[in-house]
Design a protein around this motif. Sequence first.
Motif, short mmCIF file in Angstrom:
data_model
loop_
_atom_site.label_atom_id
_atom_site.label_comp_id
_atom_site.label_asym_id
_atom_site.label_seq_id
_atom_site.Cartn_x
_atom_site.Cartn_y
_atom_site.Cartn_z
N LYS A 1 0.81 -1.21 0.00
CA LYS A 1 0.00 0.00 0.00
C LYS A 1 0.84 1.26 0.00
N TYR A 2 2.13 1.15 0.16
CA TYR A 2 2.99 2.33 0.16
C TYR A 2 4.38 1.90 -0.27
N GLN A 3 5.15 2.87 -0.68
CA GLN A 3 6.55 2.64 -1.05
C GLN A 3 7.37 3.85 -0.59
N PHE A 4 8.61 3.56 -0.22
CA PHE A 4 9.51 4.62 0.23
C PHE A 4 10.47 4.99 -0.90
N GLY A 5 10.39 6.23 -1.33
CA GLY A 5 11.32 6.73 -2.32
C GLY A 5 12.49 7.43 -1.65
N LYS A 6 13.28 8.11 -2.47
CA LYS A 6 14.44 8.80 -1.92
C LYS A 6 14.01 10.01 -1.10
N THR A 7 13.01 10.73 -1.59
CA THR A 7 12.59 11.94 -0.89
C THR A 7 11.12 11.93 -0.51
N LYS A 8 10.37 10.93 -1.03
CA LYS A 8 8.92 10.93 -0.80
C LYS A 8 8.44 9.54 -0.39
N ILE A 9 7.23 9.55 0.19
CA ILE A 9 6.51 8.31 0.47
C ILE A 9 5.34 8.26 -0.50
N PHE A 10 5.18 7.12 -1.19
CA PHE A 10 4.12 6.95 -2.18
C PHE A 10 3.04 6.06 -1.57
N PHE A 11 1.76 6.49 -1.72
CA PHE A 11 0.63 5.75 -1.16
C PHE A 11 -0.32 5.36 -2.26
N ARG A 12 -0.90 4.17 -2.08
CA ARG A 12 -2.00 3.75 -2.95
C ARG A 12 -3.23 4.62 -2.67
N ALA A 13 -4.18 4.56 -3.59
CA ALA A 13 -5.42 5.31 -3.40
C ALA A 13 -6.14 4.83 -2.15
N GLY A 14 -6.63 5.75 -1.37
CA GLY A 14 -7.38 5.43 -0.17
C GLY A 14 -6.56 5.33 1.09
N GLN A 15 -5.25 5.18 0.95
CA GLN A 15 -4.42 5.02 2.15
C GLN A 15 -4.32 6.32 2.94
N VAL A 16 -4.30 7.45 2.23
CA VAL A 16 -4.26 8.72 2.94
C VAL A 16 -5.55 8.92 3.71
N ALA A 17 -6.67 8.53 3.10
CA ALA A 17 -7.95 8.62 3.82
C ALA A 17 -7.93 7.73 5.06
N TYR A 18 -7.33 6.55 4.92
CA TYR A 18 -7.22 5.65 6.06
C TYR A 18 -6.38 6.28 7.18
N LEU A 19 -5.24 6.87 6.80
CA LEU A 19 -4.39 7.55 7.79
C LEU A 19 -5.11 8.76 8.37
N GLU A 20 -5.82 9.48 7.52
CA GLU A 20 -6.55 10.63 8.03
C GLU A 20 -7.62 10.20 9.02
N LYS A 21 -8.25 9.05 8.76
CA LYS A 21 -9.28 8.56 9.68
C LYS A 21 -8.65 8.19 11.02
N ILE A 22 -7.49 7.51 10.97
CA ILE A 22 -6.82 7.17 12.23
C ILE A 22 -6.43 8.45 12.97
N ARG A 23 -5.91 9.43 12.22
CA ARG A 23 -5.50 10.69 12.86
C ARG A 23 -6.71 11.40 13.46
N ALA A 24 -7.80 11.43 12.67
CA ALA A 24 -9.00 12.10 13.18
C ALA A 24 -9.55 11.38 14.40
N ASP A 25 -9.49 10.04 14.38
CA ASP A 25 -9.97 9.28 15.54
C ASP A 25 -9.14 9.58 16.78
N LYS A 26 -7.84 9.67 16.58
CA LYS A 26 -7.00 9.94 17.73
C LYS A 26 -7.25 11.35 18.25
N LEU A 27 -7.35 12.30 17.32
CA LEU A 27 -7.65 13.66 17.75
C LEU A 27 -9.02 13.75 18.42
N ARG A 28 -9.97 12.96 17.87
CA ARG A 28 -11.30 12.97 18.47
C ARG A 28 -11.25 12.37 19.87
N ALA A 29 -10.48 11.29 20.04
CA ALA A 29 -10.34 10.71 21.37
C ALA A 29 -9.69 11.70 22.33
N ALA A 30 -8.71 12.41 21.82
CA ALA A 30 -8.08 13.44 22.66
C ALA A 30 -9.09 14.53 23.00
#
Length: 1889
Positions: free
Chosen positions: A804-833
Amino acid sequence: MTSVVLLGKPEREIPKLPYEIVYTNTRDMEICSMEIEPILPGKKIPTASESAENLCCWRYGMEIDVLEYMYVKYARVWIPDPEEVWKSAELLKDYKPGDKVLQLRLEEGKDLEYSLDPKTKELPPLRNPDILVGENDLTALSYLHEPAVLHNLKVRFIDSKLIYTYCGIVLVAINPYEQLPIYGEDIINAYSGQNMGDMDPHIFAVAEEAYKQMARDERNQSIIVSGESGAGKTVSAKYAMRYFATVSGSASEANVEEKVLASNPIMESIGNAKTTRNDNSSRFGKYIEIGFDKRYRIIGANMRTYLLEKSRVVFQAEEERNYHIFYQLCASAALPEFKTLRLGSANYFHYTKQGGSPVIDGVDDAKEMVNTRQACTLLGISDSYQMGIFRILAGILHLGNVEFASRDSDSCTVPPKHEPLIIFCDLMGVEYEEMAHWLCHRKLATATETYIKPISKLHAINARDALAKHIYANLFNWIVDHVNKALHATVKQHSFIGVLDIYGFETFEINSFEQFCINYANEKLQQQFNMHVFKLEQEEYMKEQIPWTLIDFYDNQPCINLIEAKMGILDLLDEECKMPKGSDDSWAQKLYNTHLNKCTLFEKPRLSNKAFIIKHFADKVEYQCEGFLEKNKDTVYEEQIKVLKSSKFKLLPELFQDEEKVLSPTSATPSGRVPLSRMPIKPAKARPGQASKEHKKTVGHQFRNSLHLLMETLNATTPHYVRCIKPNDFKFPFTFDEKRAVQQLRACGVLETIRISAAGFPSRWTYQEFFSRYRVLMKQRDVLGDRKQTCKNVLEKLIQDKDKYQFGKTKIFFRAGQVAYLEKIRADKLRAACIRIQKTIRGWLMRKKYVRMRKAAITIQRHVRGYQARCYAKFLRRTRAAITIQKFQRMYVVRKRYQCMRDATIALQALLRGYMVRNKYQMMLREHKSVVIQKHVRGWLARRRYGRTLRAIVYLQCCYRRMMAKRELKKLKIEARSVERYKKLHIGLENKIMQLQRKIDEQNKEYKSLLEKMSSLEITYSTETEKLRSDVERLRMSEEEAKNATNRVISLQEEIAKLRRELHQTQSEKKSIEEWADKYKHETEQLVSELKEQNSLLKTEKEELNRRIHDQAREITESMEKKLVEETKQLELDLNDERLRYQNLLNEFSRLEERYDDLKDEMNLMVSIPKPGHKRTDSTHSSNESEYTFSSEITEAEDLPLRMEEPSEKKAPLDMSLFLKLQKRVSELEQEKQSLQDELDRKEEQALRAKAKEEERPPIRGAELEYESLKRQELESENKKLKNELNELQKALTETRAPEVTAPGAPAYRVLLDQLTSVSEELEVRKEEVLILRSQLVSQKEAIQPKNTMTDATILLEDVQKMKDKGEIAQAYIGLKETNRLLESQLQSQKKSHENELESLRGEIQGLKEENNRQQQLLAQNLQLPPEARIEASLQHEITRLTNENLDLMEQLEKQDKTVRKLKKQLKVFAKKIGELEVGQMENISPGQIIDEPIRPVNIPRKEKDFQGMLEYKKEDEQKLVKNLILELKPRGVAVNLIPGLPAYILFMCVRHADYLNDDQKVRSLLTSTINGIKKVLKKRGDDFETVSFWLSNTCRFLHCLKQYSGEEGFMKHNTPRQNEHCLTNFDLAEYRQVLSDLAIQIYQQLVRVLENILQPMIVSGMLEHETIQGVSGVKPTGLRKRTSSIADEGTYTLDSIIRQLNSFHSVMCQHGMDPELIKQVVKQMFYIIGAVTLNNLLLRKDMCSWSKGMQIRYNVSQLEEWLRDKNLMNSGAKETLEPLIQAAQLLQVKKKTDEDAEAICSMCNALTTAQIVKVLNLYTPVNEFEERVLVSFIRTIQVRLRDRKDSPQLLMDAKHIFPVTFPFNPSSLALETIQIPASLGLGFISRV
């Protein structure tokens, strides 16, 4: 099928991730929590190598089991909808594997069961989080699919009014059908130099990217603009070309960029038309190559056209029009030059009335015609050619009205004398009979003979229309050729940028040959686009070193092969056109036989045998075969063309010349293009077998060849894509039709781009951005020093599937939907906080509430108990009070009785005692009043004595002080007339002066003795007078007292008798008066009551009137004050505008001057090419340098045409008045140069003559006498010569024949009289010089007194002998006599002056006496006033006195200054002559004589130690002075080691010395060289801030010095007396002050430009992008167009960088001694630049408009304000320039919901325009899910409230604006004579004077 880059990994198992997730309903923000099963329970993800059946489970780059985690309750999805295409819905319960139905709730509240496809079981697409909606780049969306793209575009277009959006490398442009203020020059400047991702999407960003890549990569660029009709392709291409023209400019003075833009109205008029979809639809494709030179400036352009829609000339559908040019001609038919065209209304002509809509709303065809003609003129199409074009166009219109009458079914004829045909033939210059014949006939050629065959009416009409189309097409190509000639580059082209404006994919109900060609072209372009996209993906992956594999994708090459390959559709069409009896039906059958059931992309409609279907990349299109052959052949009869070629009208045959030079299919024209719409015609000499064939190449064949050429060009360039979208078919502004938009998105390849991006890794983050965004998901121990390793560790924990992701020299590459998944985890953590924070705060609030309630209960208890205790206490008090009342009542009765008795007794006692006391009081009162009378009388007497004494003392003091003042005045006058001055003037006259001095001293002594006697007599007289006066007064008083006493006794006796008589009379009258008084009292009381009532009424009326008067006065005062304030503000604004206009003109002048210098350098280089022979320099060079300062009216800009000689052949027309002016100026300069040269030669001759005389001078004693005698003889000879000339003139005057000439009053007579008077004056001057020389001779003889009388006698005898020998004894005797006379006259003058002084002293004494009397009177008046008034009066009097004294002193000072200046000049002349004499004498005296003779002080010149503040230099050292002091001076060393402004002081001191010498040439030359030197330095080192600041400071100081020492009173107020002595005496340099002021303004503007260039790269990064407060704003997911990171990396500018730079600027300016007021203006300008650039970028960057960014901006502004406070610059006005930025930051942070918020925003943002406020609100973007967007209704409310505000419609601030600069006068306290010149400056050749 083709392979493309995509990633793939081997399958792996994903472990469990136990998480407790908190979800939020975004509508009502209800918080609920639930526990779910561990996600991703060991499922396997298939790789790309698995079967196609498994690939169908992939949806938008994500696997179904992964998505199960996202399909939970409250998740939002998109479902298909027939009306809106896609609708948003919300899950009502979690999705579980195996579910066939999803429980959904639509946005309008309706519940729905959505059935899943049982075969694919595909889930509906997920909706992106709200914070990602409205992104600038579609590839930044986490879920990449059609509904997300459509929704994002709709939100941006409808809610935010943003028409541009990126989609990877594509710019999507939606036509707003409304004029938007986003294309001004300010927007162009804002996008210039910016990276493509740093600003909001815009066509200018694409143009800037193309321009930058061309310059950086040295590769040609292309901008491909596509879209269907009405989508805005032409406008987008026009704005791209405007951007290039504005940013690059042209490389020559030919204004190529204006010509490139001027080609647009021409091409629009002849190639655009109104359609049902677009009022200005381009009916042809064009590719414009804009050429650039090596400096990347426009040098030319070239245009290629494709597939002109010729059928529109003869036919228009309903509600459509023909080409614009026809309607412009009809609208201009009334013009005189168009009378011969015989035009009328558009409804009269068949070719313009078919659509039934000849007028476009809002378009004036007549005005457009004017624009078209102006554009033709600008492009070099002459008026004659223009009229020829209009003749041909009018002829086409008249040809359309030609009608045919049928003879039978196979033949027809033109009606006889048919007027339209007659007009057509007249306009075209052809024979009527020939054209009428060949319109109804055609020629058929067989193998043996040729036949002429009549044609039917239908065929005749078709032939007429074909001829009209052919003429128009050839005219169109001819105009394109001439436009290309006008745009052709005169120099070699280095690179180019091509702009392709071509039709998009089209599909209608009936699709014909035109749609087929258009869609064929779009297939080719789509293929090129796909290949480019895949190439960029591959380059990105290879650059980042990511492993990749190949996957299959759909390619449109089979479709292209179907069309263009061998035996393809075009081949079969061309083959059918060659068949004698080819038809559309037979061609359709060939297509079915060749491709049906053999090619999957070709189909046959079910119900038609005359149509076919092609599956294009965008959609299936059904084409009707009818008309394909005719349009492909485009038949025109050769005989008709021959008739036109034989025309007498020259332009018409030119249109058909190129047809004889048909190119081969694979070749190109010399200009590199193939005109597709040129239809070649068979030559006249054809083979018999080819007689019936009119053309060699078909339209399809030409189009295919030109398309291949276009693709080759595009493949050789770097393409940039602009896809234009038409939002609705009704041209409604900002209305979005989802169906139409989806059709176009599919057709233009945007969704294909999305699909390709979704198949790879669409989301890309740098490591720093990822760390900044998801730092909240990391624990402290996870954070390492290496950001890359930290991100890897975190991702491995968060996402188990490494595919679902790859590490380049200067960037991280994500498949479609993975950023939304990370955003959901981030939002959940912020919401829990947030929940934890809420829990804690709520608990704290509840505890606080409990404590408050407990305290309240205790307080209530305390108050209740207190109330009860107070009630009991009240009862006790009442009981006790009752007892007390009883006691006091009883006591009162008894006490009252006793009190009554006591009062009676006391009353009796009081009466008795009062009588006795009153008697005693009367007696004491009489005694007291007697004492008071005695006290006042004695006091009056004592005061009188004191006053007399005081006046006598004051009088004595005044006399004494007057005497002392006279003595002091006398001393001062004696000092003023000191003989020392006369010693200097008349050396050798000491004895006479001493005698006179002794006489003066004796007279002064006598005068003093007389004064003393007079003062003593006055004192004695005053004392005696006072004594006698006091005695007389005393005697007089005693006598009056005695008389008064005697008279008083007698009068008292008489008065007693009189009073007795009156007492009886009074008693009798009393009774009558009392009666009358009672009656009068009664009447008076009645009258008073009435008067009181009237008075009360009058008072009320008066008060009312007074109130009204006060109100009116207050209103009038307020209105007047308001008007005054408004007028004052308006005047200030007008003054600033005028100052700004003047300084802008200066800026333009300096730019033209620099341009002129550059051209002059180029010309010099061209002239200085080495040639055999002698080289010459320009003789006008020396005069040109100083021309700037000779006349402030003749500027360099006026001189420019004279000095420039352009080598080009084409010169602009010369302005004769300007030429004559310049010619006159050149002649004046030449005369002046000649006079200077003559003067120089004369000076050189004089110097040589003097040198020869010095060499010939005999070194003998008495040479000085010989020299004097020679000089005297020379003067006498001059005198004789003048007399002779006078006699000759008189003789000539008398001998003149004409009496009218010699008559008095005649011009010649007046001239001769003037000459006579001038000669007489000169004679008198010569006589005076003779007398002075003789007196000096005598004084020299007396001054040299020898010690030994014998020696003296011997020498004197020798001198006498020599004089005898020379016969000069008589002359010497005469000289002595003259000297004696002179001395006597001087003595007489001294005596007269002494007498005058005595008279003046007597007058002064009299004046002092009068002043003394006046002072005494004032003192007496003041003593009568009260103390306050006395003080005020005395102060006023003292002020008046001091003012008068000051005025008198100033007058005296001015007179003395004039006298001193005059005497100084005389002293200089005499001192110079005496010095020459002394030098001659010292040379003639031997050393022994010098030792023996006494040396008198008079003969020794004293060394001048008191410096005058001047610097002397030689004329030939001027260039060296300028070189060392200006050109080669290092500012840093001067600023650090020497006093500020030292060069300015040195230059001014040199100017002072030239002024002292009265040398105007030297002053002019020095000032001119100084100004030119400063200009050269600034031109050479104009980019160095220190240099510009240094010379701005020194120029201002030089200007202030010229003002301070100009001698003008206004500038001398702050000078010291010593400084006033240093004022310029001979020249008024006001004009040079103006020139220096203009120069200072130019330097200031250059300083501002340097500041701007230094600050520009820092501002956006430091003020906007850098997070000064870390962690406040998070980084949002970005797309392919990466923006500048807000994280500070190395080399990134921060706010500290800006402040450090400001400190550097400020310290440099302070070191250079710049005026404080000027520093404030520079700081104000710097802060304006910072505020304007920051605000402009904020308005053009959606990602910067958030709450957190507003906080960052306000913090940054506060830091800048703190810097201002530290530097004491708060009053500079710099803070006010940041007000718009401050208000924009506040606008980002305030609440934006209710009407009250709208009112607060309107009142708060008074420094922002309405457009800016609305833009910020539209751009406001939440960074987190907890922020809310601004509602559209709220923005509408703001617009309504601000509707009446009158402000500029301009969106951006003018960052290039420069405030008008002023240079307040700042005098220097530095004394010029104290300035030392350091040796480091290398100015040893100048000396202090």
